[in-house]
Each structure stands twice: as C-alpha cells, then as structure tokens.
Design an enzyme around this catalytic site. Structure first.
Site: not given
Length: 329
Positions: A50-52, A54
């Site tokens: 999960l992207d930072p 997000a």
C-alpha cells in the site's frame, strides 16, 4: 564432524493475521517492521503493498500465516479514492509535481458516469511511473526518482466494479473493486485524460483485501495501547538507570491476531480427527471419507481442533499435505 545446530529463531512463534489499518504517510515495509516489533514475532510479511500516501487495510502475516500470503494477495481488493480534476502529476497523486494542467470546465456527474463503463471489466492500463513495477531488474519508482526516461508496457487488469460515491465541483470520490495488479492511480490519470481535464488522486483508502473487511482492521493506536498494558513494571532504580519496560504479557495484542485459515475461505476445507492431524503434520496423506468428499481438488486446506494443520491437495480421494503448519504458539 558434528553438524552445526541452526540458530534458534529470535522472537515469539506467534502465527496469524493482523489486519492493520495503515495510517497515511507510513510505508508498507515500515508497517511490517513495526508490527513484528510490537509482537516480538519470529517472522512477518504483508499481502499487497500500500503506497505511503494511501491509508487503510494492510494485511500483515505473522509466523506460519506467511505461508498463506499468496491466497490473500490474489483476492479481491476494494478501494475508495478521490480524484481531483484539473491537474495531472508525475506520480498520479499529491506527492508529485504537476505535468499537465487544464483550464477546461470540470466534468459533470453525467460526463463521469458516461465514462465509467469504459473502466470496468478487463481493461488495459499502463502502471504509474512511480510504481513497484520492475524495469530491467530495477523498480520503476527508483528509476523515476533518478530522472531516467523509460516506458512501462500496458497490461490487462480487471476492475470488477466502479461506483461514483460523491462529487463536488472539482473532486469525484469513487469506490472500486479490483483484481490483482490494478493501479487506481492509473484509473484516475486515464479518466482525466479521457475527460479532457486531467486528474490525480488526492485520497486513497483500501477497505477490503481477500476475505478481510473493515470490521477486521486494527489501528496502530489500539495495538500500542495493548502493548503498553502488557509491559512490565520497573523499580525506581531501574527507571533511573534508563531501563525500558518490556512487553511481558502479550494477551492483549494476541486478541487482534486472526486465524491463518481465514485467508483460505475460497479453498476446500478438510476437517481432520486428532489422529489424522498427527499423520498430516508428519507429512503423510490421509484418506477422506464421506459421501460428499471430493476425489480430486487442486488446492485444499486441512484443519484439526479448530486450527490450521496444512495446505495441500486432494488426489485419488486422499488429502496430501504440501505445507504443514506448526500452530500459533
């Protein structure tokens, strides 16, 4: 010569899933390290980066549950995301700089809804330049940060559903159920181009991964509170000497650990007696009895005494283990 004994693993042999509600700004690797440290776990991993920028669901596997990670990663994922129209960025979210800006009239609800069917089903999309896709052995985001010029090939992904949640003058909130490998940042970018006004993600939250949903999530605050409640009490002398209280009672933290078998709900379950469970843990097959027992099943899992015993397959009426589980500890 006497064979060298392997080093005893450091940490607790705790096994199961912690469905972490990752806060915005924290990276997935950082999150796994934090949870592993809190639980003093021997082993940890996650199912789906999960992207930072997000927030939301990051399923973290502890101990033997790491063997079930592929089944969670291949499961469905549901995202809620907000797209701001008018600007396209280098990263397709708020972290990047603007590369395309439009003064065009912002799209109406009817404009967006008319476009949405084009983004459901099997679609072709190019992943973002800032993504974990590998280009000649290098991560795309590393090359992008170094200013390298490169192309990422389009690939086919599946968007099971795309719904419009709410809309303001310049922002639209969507909810999407996606298959493995789908980038919602690419959906935002491509929809913006199709609408002639550009767009980028300003908020992204994952709320479902595989069999896990929002009700399963636990926050960092809740986990840290449970850890604090289990810390030892130090004497004044120990505090003055700079000692840090260790977690000695993990019962509060372990309340948030879910059964590894929950990751396998799409597979056929083989319930075992205690005797059969012992045979399977030793790597031996067991004959399945009962009128409804299948003769063949490519993937199945066995349980005994309410615990996951093994992953395997059913062949010629037998459950044959491939990966055995040692228990929660």
């Amino acid at each position: 010569m006497t064979a060298r004994r392997g080093k005893k693993p450091k940490g607790r042999p705790v096994s199961g899933w912690v469905i972490f509600d990752k806060p915005r700004g924290m990276g997935s690797t950082e999150a796994v390290s934090k949870i592993k440290w809190l639980y003093f776990a021997q082993k940890a991993g996650h199912a789906g980066t999960l992207d930072p920028l997000a927030s939301g669901m990051l399923p973290i596997a502890l101990g033997d549950a790491t063997k079930t990670v592929p089944y969670v990663m291949d499961g469905r994922k549901v995202y809620q995301f907000a797209v701001r129209w008018g600007v396209e960025t280098t990263t397709d979210d708020t972290e990047g700089t603007a590369v395309n800006v439009s003064d065009a009239t912002r799209p109406s609800r009817a404009d967006v809804e008319a476009l949405m069917p084009r983004y459901t089903g099997e679609i072709s999309q190019v992943p973002p330049q800032f993504s974990a896709i590998k280009i000649d052995g290098n991560r795309a985001y590393d090359l992008a940060r170094e200013g390298e010029v490169f192309e990422i090939a389009a690939r086919t992904v599946t968007v099971h559903s795309l719904d419009l949640v709410e809309m303001t003058e310049d922002t639209t909130v969507f909810e999407a159920e996606c298959g493995k490998g789908t980038y919602v940042r690419s959906i935002a970018r491509d929809m913006g181009r199709d609408l002639g006004c550009f767009g980028h993600i300003v908020d992204l939250r994952r709320i479902v991964v595989g069999a896990f949903d929002e009700a399963d999530m636990v926050t960092l605050e809740d986990l840290e509170m449970a850890a604090d409640e289990g810390r030892e009490t130090l004497t004044e002398e120990e505090v003055e000497a700079g000692a840090k209280p260790r977690v000695v009672d993990f019962s509060g933290l372990d309340e948030y650990v879910l059964d590894p078998a929950l990751a396998l709900t799409d597979l056929y379950e083989v319930p075992l007696t205690d005797e059969q469970a012992g045979r399977v843990r030793s790597g031996n097959p067991v004959l399945l009895r009962g009128r409804d027992a299948p003769a063949f099943c490519e993937e199945a899992y066995a349980t005994g005494g309410g615990r996951l015993v093994a992953l395997g397959a059913v062949e010629e009426g037998e459950f044959r283990p491939k990966r055995v589980f040692g228990g929660r500890g």
